[in-house]
Design a protein around this motif. Structure first.
Motif, PDB file in Angstrom:
ATOM      1  N   SER A   1       0.894  -1.169   0.008  1.00 14.85           N
ATOM      2  CA  SER A   1      -0.119  -0.071  -0.181  1.00 14.85           C
ATOM      3  C   SER A   1       0.844   1.178  -0.095  1.00 14.85           C
ATOM      4  CB  SER A   1      -0.914   0.025   1.102  1.00 14.85           C
ATOM      5  OG  SER A   1      -1.753  -1.099   1.432  1.00 14.85           O
ATOM      6  N   TYR A   2       1.128   2.069  -1.126  1.00 20.79           N
ATOM      7  CA  TYR A   2       1.939   3.044  -1.281  1.00 20.79           C
ATOM      8  C   TYR A   2       1.403   4.258  -0.388  1.00 20.79           C
ATOM      9  CZ  TYR A   2       4.855   5.919  -4.483  1.00 20.79           C
ATOM     10  OH  TYR A   2       5.964   6.585  -5.100  1.00 20.79           O
ATOM     11  N   SER A   3       2.400   4.892   0.247  1.00 18.42           N
ATOM     12  CA  SER A   3       1.938   5.967   1.490  1.00 18.42           C
ATOM     13  C   SER A   3       1.901   7.102   0.700  1.00 18.42           C
ATOM     14  CB  SER A   3       3.217   6.160   2.155  1.00 18.42           C
ATOM     15  OG  SER A   3       2.925   7.164   3.257  1.00 18.42           O
ATOM     16  N   VAL A   4       0.675   7.785   0.890  1.00 14.94           N
ATOM     17  CA  VAL A   4       0.422   9.184   0.510  1.00 14.94           C
ATOM     18  C   VAL A   4      -0.103  10.100   1.577  1.00 14.94           C
ATOM     19  CG1 VAL A   4      -1.514  10.399  -0.916  1.00 14.94           C
ATOM     20  CG2 VAL A   4      -0.687   8.106  -1.588  1.00 14.94           C
ATOM     21  N   GLY A   5       0.613  11.406   1.501  1.00 17.63           N
ATOM     22  CA  GLY A   5       0.464  12.141   2.585  1.00 17.63           C
ATOM     23  C   GLY A   5      -0.726  13.162   2.252  1.00 17.63           C
ATOM     24  N   ALA A   6      -1.715  12.882   3.146  1.00 14.95           N
ATOM     25  CA  ALA A   6      -3.124  13.259   2.940  1.00 14.95           C
ATOM     26  C   ALA A   6      -3.154  14.937   3.356  1.00 14.95           C
ATOM     27  CB  ALA A   6      -4.166  12.566   3.558  1.00 14.95           C
ATOM     28  N   GLN A   7      -2.076  15.464   3.905  1.00 13.43           N
ATOM     29  CA  GLN A   7      -1.921  16.767   4.046  1.00 13.43           C
ATOM     30  C   GLN A   7      -1.583  17.514   2.957  1.00 13.43           C
ATOM     31  OE1 GLN A   7      -3.251  17.793   7.096  1.00 13.43           O
ATOM     32  NE2 GLN A   7      -3.481  15.616   7.310  1.00 13.43           N
ATOM     33  N   SER A   8      -0.992  16.953   1.922  1.00 11.60           N
ATOM     34  CA  SER A   8      -0.593  17.728   0.544  1.00 11.60           C
ATOM     35  C   SER A   8      -1.969  18.147   0.005  1.00 11.60           C
ATOM     36  CB  SER A   8       0.117  16.800  -0.345  1.00 11.60           C
ATOM     37  OG  SER A   8       1.248  16.318   0.590  1.00 11.60           O
ATOM     38  N   ASP A   9      -1.703  19.071  -0.918  1.00 14.22           N
ATOM     39  CA  ASP A   9      -3.070  19.675  -1.665  1.00 14.22           C
ATOM     40  C   ASP A   9      -3.384  18.412  -2.810  1.00 14.22           C
ATOM     41  OD1 ASP A   9      -1.585  19.827  -4.513  1.00 14.22           O
ATOM     42  OD2 ASP A   9      -0.706  21.662  -3.474  1.00 14.22           O
ATOM     43  N   LEU A  10      -4.615  18.515  -3.185  1.00 11.97           N
ATOM     44  CA  LEU A  10      -5.117  17.549  -4.116  1.00 11.97           C
ATOM     45  C   LEU A  10      -4.417  17.101  -5.369  1.00 11.97           C
ATOM     46  CD1 LEU A  10      -9.046  17.938  -3.515  1.00 11.97           C
ATOM     47  CD2 LEU A  10      -7.652  15.834  -3.086  1.00 11.97           C
ATOM     48  N   GLU A  11      -3.851  18.244  -5.742  1.00 14.12           N
ATOM     49  CA  GLU A  11      -3.146  17.841  -7.170  1.00 14.12           C
ATOM     50  C   GLU A  11      -1.876  17.101  -7.054  1.00 14.12           C
ATOM     51  OE1 GLU A  11      -0.616  20.313 -10.656  1.00 14.12           O
ATOM     52  OE2 GLU A  11      -1.799  21.704  -8.853  1.00 14.12           O
ATOM     53  N   GLN A  12      -1.105  17.261  -5.984  1.00 16.67           N
ATOM     54  CA  GLN A  12      -0.058  16.576  -5.595  1.00 16.67           C
ATOM     55  C   GLN A  12      -0.303  15.237  -5.138  1.00 16.67           C
ATOM     56  OE1 GLN A  12       1.420  19.494  -2.346  1.00 16.67           O
ATOM     57  NE2 GLN A  12       3.475  19.178  -3.468  1.00 16.67           N
ATOM     58  N   ILE A  13      -1.595  15.008  -4.383  1.00 19.19           N
ATOM     59  CA  ILE A  13      -1.797  13.739  -3.922  1.00 19.19           C
ATOM     60  C   ILE A  13      -2.371  12.837  -5.374  1.00 19.19           C
ATOM     61  CG2 ILE A  13      -4.032  12.478  -2.690  1.00 19.19           C
ATOM     62  CD1 ILE A  13      -3.997  14.899  -0.863  1.00 19.19           C
TER      63      ILE A  13
ATOM     64  N   LYS B   1      -1.199  13.361  -8.235  1.00 21.01           N
ATOM     65  CA  LYS B   1       0.006  12.918  -8.919  1.00 21.01           C
ATOM     66  C   LYS B   1       0.770  11.553  -8.261  1.00 21.01           C
ATOM     67  CE  LYS B   1       1.314  17.238 -10.883  1.00 21.01           C
ATOM     68  NZ  LYS B   1       2.180  18.572 -10.799  1.00 21.01           N
ATOM     69  N   ARG B   2       0.480  11.565  -7.000  1.00 20.02           N
ATOM     70  CA  ARG B   2       1.371  10.542  -6.271  1.00 20.02           C
ATOM     71  C   ARG B   2       0.428   9.184  -6.590  1.00 20.02           C
ATOM     72  NH1 ARG B   2       5.649   9.259  -3.354  1.00 20.02           N
ATOM     73  NH2 ARG B   2       5.446   7.656  -1.704  1.00 20.02           N
ATOM     74  N   ILE B   3      -0.890   9.349  -6.318  1.00 17.00           N
ATOM     75  CA  ILE B   3      -1.790   8.230  -6.785  1.00 17.00           C
ATOM     76  C   ILE B   3      -1.565   7.745  -8.197  1.00 17.00           C
ATOM     77  CG2 ILE B   3      -4.126   7.173  -6.945  1.00 17.00           C
ATOM     78  CD1 ILE B   3      -4.775   9.150  -4.596  1.00 17.00           C
ATOM     79  N   GLN B   4      -1.559   8.413  -9.158  1.00 21.00           N
ATOM     80  CA  GLN B   4      -1.279   8.118 -10.527  1.00 21.00           C
ATOM     81  C   GLN B   4       0.111   7.563 -10.765  1.00 21.00           C
ATOM     82  OE1 GLN B   4      -2.024  11.981 -12.324  1.00 21.00           O
ATOM     83  NE2 GLN B   4      -4.008  11.398 -13.073  1.00 21.00           N
ATOM     84  N   LYS B   5       1.238   8.069 -10.039  1.00 25.41           N
ATOM     85  CA  LYS B   5       2.545   7.455  -9.946  1.00 25.41           C
ATOM     86  C   LYS B   5       2.358   5.917  -9.511  1.00 25.41           C
ATOM     87  CE  LYS B   5       7.153   7.918  -8.243  1.00 25.41           C
ATOM     88  NZ  LYS B   5       8.141   8.641  -7.301  1.00 25.41           N
ATOM     89  N   ALA B   6       1.531   5.602  -8.393  1.00 27.07           N
ATOM     90  CA  ALA B   6       1.435   4.099  -8.064  1.00 27.07           C
ATOM     91  C   ALA B   6       0.816   3.588  -9.149  1.00 27.07           C
ATOM     92  CB  ALA B   6       0.616   4.081  -6.809  1.00 27.07           C
ATOM     93  N   ALA B   7      -0.213   3.933  -9.871  1.00 26.86           N
ATOM     94  CA  ALA B   7      -1.049   3.411 -10.710  1.00 26.86           C
ATOM     95  C   ALA B   7      -0.382   3.108 -12.151  1.00 26.86           C
ATOM     96  CB  ALA B   7      -2.323   4.133 -11.031  1.00 26.86           C
TER      97      ALA B   7
ATOM     98  N   LYS C   1     -12.147  16.339   0.949  1.00 25.16           N
ATOM     99  CA  LYS C   1     -10.891  15.997   0.552  1.00 25.16           C
ATOM    100  C   LYS C   1     -10.975  14.388   0.826  1.00 25.16           C
ATOM    101  CE  LYS C   1      -6.088  17.208   1.110  1.00 25.16           C
ATOM    102  NZ  LYS C   1      -5.084  18.024   1.825  1.00 25.16           N
ATOM    103  N   LEU C   2     -11.335  13.597   1.817  1.00 22.58           N
ATOM    104  CA  LEU C   2     -11.322  12.330   2.181  1.00 22.58           C
ATOM    105  C   LEU C   2     -12.183  11.663   0.923  1.00 22.58           C
ATOM    106  CD1 LEU C   2     -10.677   9.615   3.863  1.00 22.58           C
ATOM    107  CD2 LEU C   2     -12.524  10.196   5.034  1.00 22.58           C
ATOM    108  N   TYR C   3     -13.228  11.982   0.631  1.00 22.30           N
ATOM    109  CA  TYR C   3     -14.057  11.267  -0.386  1.00 22.30           C
ATOM    110  C   TYR C   3     -13.295  11.482  -1.792  1.00 22.30           C
ATOM    111  CZ  TYR C   3     -17.534  12.015  -4.395  1.00 22.30           C
ATOM    112  OH  TYR C   3     -18.031  11.874  -5.501  1.00 22.30           O
ATOM    113  N   ARG C   4     -12.612  12.607  -2.023  1.00 21.53           N
ATOM    114  CA  ARG C   4     -12.022  12.732  -3.372  1.00 21.53           C
ATOM    115  C   ARG C   4     -10.843  11.989  -3.272  1.00 21.53           C
ATOM    116  NH1 ARG C   4     -11.881  18.934  -5.195  1.00 21.53           N
ATOM    117  NH2 ARG C   4     -10.914  18.010  -7.063  1.00 21.53           N
ATOM    118  N   ILE C   5     -10.019  11.745  -2.299  1.00 17.51           N
ATOM    119  CA  ILE C   5      -8.839  11.043  -2.322  1.00 17.51           C
ATOM    120  C   ILE C   5      -9.279   9.534  -2.582  1.00 17.51           C
ATOM    121  CG2 ILE C   5      -7.100  10.059  -0.851  1.00 17.51           C
ATOM    122  CD1 ILE C   5      -6.803  12.807   0.555  1.00 17.51           C
ATOM    123  N   ALA C   6     -10.161   9.077  -1.669  1.00 18.20           N
ATOM    124  CA  ALA C   6     -10.468   7.567  -1.920  1.00 18.20           C
ATOM    125  C   ALA C   6     -11.376   7.262  -3.291  1.00 18.20           C
ATOM    126  CB  ALA C   6     -11.524   7.316  -0.897  1.00 18.20           C
TER     127      ALA C   6
END
Length: 595
Positions: A293-305, A307-313, A371-376
């Motif tokens: 499970s790739y670590s994602v810092g949820a305190q970052s802004d949504l654009e950075q988050i 990008k990190r999710i896309q990097k994992a995908a 923000k939680l909804y959008r990240i998930a």
């Protein structure tokens, strides 16, 4: 190949044996097709034992055969031994019990393996132990070097409090000291000075946390809540090379094998940790299957988050590989129960243990609802299992709500197995909502054993009715898996947290916290069959691999362990002391005790 296992459903679990076993093998198929017999002979046969398959019927056989890395037969001795050839390795179990290879749903292997790289760290059960360690380190370090202690939780000290700023000053006046328990910490005066934290200091970075102060003087008392990031430490240990990290990680995996683990889930993987796993895999030194499970810092802004999710995908490791698979995303939603910051639906209550003075304090939640909804949703849209560190019942309900909202958006989460990590404090309502959407959970039984006494003192018996409610979850049909959250040290029982799965199983059976008499809500205990499923097929389901592993069935990976005692019949109190004689990963022997 067809295998038929039947049993008398009225026989007790502890006396189930295979009654009939009809094995029509690939060997016979090869004969009919004109192929040679030797081409289909088993590489390995274990026979004369009690093979607990953990299939849907929890069937028990006498023998198991392996070819390559897969199981080719499970059944009666005579039928399975018919697959033996001249080159087949035959192991007489002498009546011993075989289980599927065990799975830990939550580790931090790369960090844990390096924890004692610089020097051994003793166990600490009291403030006196902590101070003795600090004093010993001060005697060997140059003046001004940092002394750092991680994850010695105050709830696990008999004193049940932090060491004070002034106690730390007495044993290390010329060294800055950081006593860190996750996001919270206790520091001494020099550490405060070097970090610029004084009477007038305010947190201005927009992130969570507060600084405890002396009510009379306003001076920081040394306790930092959810803001350990403010402490400006410098390194004081010897630097590890990449080879050091690989060797330590290999040694940890060997110890995982020693306690019966053949698969683990890294719940917070980084690019660096994935690179280490890949290197071990390439060098044929990886002896545990790793789900990341790739670590994602949820305190970052949504654009950075995103990008990190896309990097994992887009990672090549996102393609399925039964040895190393990047398939999840992990964020932090709330604080911890060990630090007094888990987000609860009801106030924590004023507490000396946790230094809580506000009667309305409910803990800390780190991610706003939208923000939680959008990240998930973004993670699920990118074919990544989402999980969040959610300890308190307030956080658990918030995460379930986010998953429900996604499901209502014409985006079915059923089958996507969104996960809740830790999930310690729950409710009947939460369990029912989880079942509806096939929400899974990753729990750590050792926390009940280690922290139950403190939690009982803090919350009282009634509020703990749904603390780790294993039986309610099983009966509701919610799939949960057992893990450790292993963070420091190598050693199944000495680690923080202990990762010996037989200790974990015993806890789910006995629910008996240490340092106290009696059980904590024994009505939530599991049966032995359920406890075994918790660390086998259930954890395989958590990682979308129930068709590949988690039970001993034809076609599945030949991950299996041989025990020194029969887990189905040994007295309950002895379950925690079961040891593993042999561990096989894909049919390859990766651990064996000396005869």
């Amino acid at each position: 190949m067809t295998i038929l296992l039947t049993r008398n459903p009225e026989m007790p679990l502890t006396s189930r044996l295979i009654l009939t076993a009809t094995v029509t093998t690939l060997l016979l198929c090869s004969l009919l097709s004109g192929k040679t017999v030797s081409a289909q002979q088993a590489d390995l046969i274990l026979h004369g034992g009690k093979v607990v398959t953990v299939d849907a019927e929890f069937s028990i056989a006498e023998a198991i055969a392996v070819r390559g890395d897969r199981i080719v037969a499970v059944g009666a001795d005579a039928d399975v031994l018919a697959l033996a050839g001249e080159k087949t390795t035959k192991v007489d179990l002498d009546g011993r019990t075989v289980l599927p290879g065990l799975i830990d749903s939550h580790v931090h292997a790369t960090g844990a393996s390096m924890y004692e790289f610089d020097h051994p760290v003793p166990d600490m059960e009291t403030i006196a132990d902590v101070l003795a360690y600090v004093q010993a380190r001060a005697a060997v370090l140059d003046e001004g070097e940092w002394i750092k202690i991680s994850q010695v939780f105050v709830t696990r000290l008999r004193d049940q409090r932090f060491p004070t700023r002034y106690e730390l000053d007495q044993v290390a006046p010329k060294h800055p000291v950081l006593f860190r328990t996750g996001p919270d910490a206790a520091v001494n005066s020099l550490a405060l000075e070097l970090s610029g934290i004084d009477k007038d200091f305010e947190i201005t970075d927009g992130k969570p946390g507060y600084i405890e102060r002396d009510p009379e003087t306003g001076e920081p008392n040394g306790i930092l809540r959810s803001c350990t990031r403010l402490v400006k430490t410098t390194g004081s240990s010897r630097r590890a090379t990449q080879e050091d990290r690989l060797d330590r990680l290999e040694a940890l995996f060997a110890d995982y094998n020693r306690v019966g683990l053949t698969s683990v889930c890294d719940r917070g993987g980084s690019d660096g940790s994935i690179a280490l796993y890949q290197r071990l895999k390439e060098e044929d030194r990886l002896t545990c299957r790793v789900f990341v499970s790739y670590s994602v810092g949820a305190q970052s802004d949504l654009e950075q988050i995103e990008k990190r999710i896309q990097k994992a995908a887009s990672s090549p490791h996102h393609a399925y590989d039964n040895m190393l698979w990047l398939r999840g995303i992990k964020i932090f939603l709330d604080g911890g129960m060990l630090t007094g910051s888990a987000y609860m639906r009801q106030p924590w209550g004023v507490s000396q243990i946790y230094s809580i003075s506000d009667p309305e304090y409910r803990g800390l939640i780190y991610v706003p609802e939208e923000k939680l909804y959008r990240i998930a949703k973004f993670a699920l849209e990118n074919d990544l299992q989402i999980t969040a560190h959610s300890v308190g019942d307030g956080a658990v309900h918030a995460l379930i709500k986010a998953y429900e909202r996604i499901h209502k958006d014409d985006f079915s989460v059923k089958g996507m197995r969104p996960c809740i990590t830790h999930c310690n404090f729950m409710s009947a309502e939460a369990i029912e909502r989880m079942q509806r959407l096939d929400i899974v959970a990753d729990l750590q039984p050792a926390w009940l054993w280690l922290d139950g006494k403190t939690l009982l003192r803090q919350f009282g018996d009634e509020r703990l009715t749904y603390f780790q409610p294993y039986r309610s979850l099983f009966e509701a049909g919610v799939t949960i898996g057992g893990g450790s959250d292993h963070m420091q040290k190598i050693g199944g029982r000495r680690a923080v947290n202990p990762y010996n799965p037989f200790l974990g199983m015993w806890i789910t059976l006995a629910r008996s916290p240490r340092w106290m008499e009696g059980a904590l809500h024994l009505e939530q205990s599991l049966s032995r069959e359920q406890a075994i499923r918790l660390y086998t097929i259930n954890n395989a389901y958590l990682t979308f691999e129930e068709k590949e592993k988690g039970s001993l069935e034809v076609g599945k990976l030949a991950d299996l362990i041989v025990l020194d005692q029969d887990i189905l019949t040994v007295p309950v109190d002895e379950v925690k002391d079961i040891t593993v004689r042999q561990t096989y990963l894909g049919g390859r022997l990766v651990h064996s005790t000396a005869e």
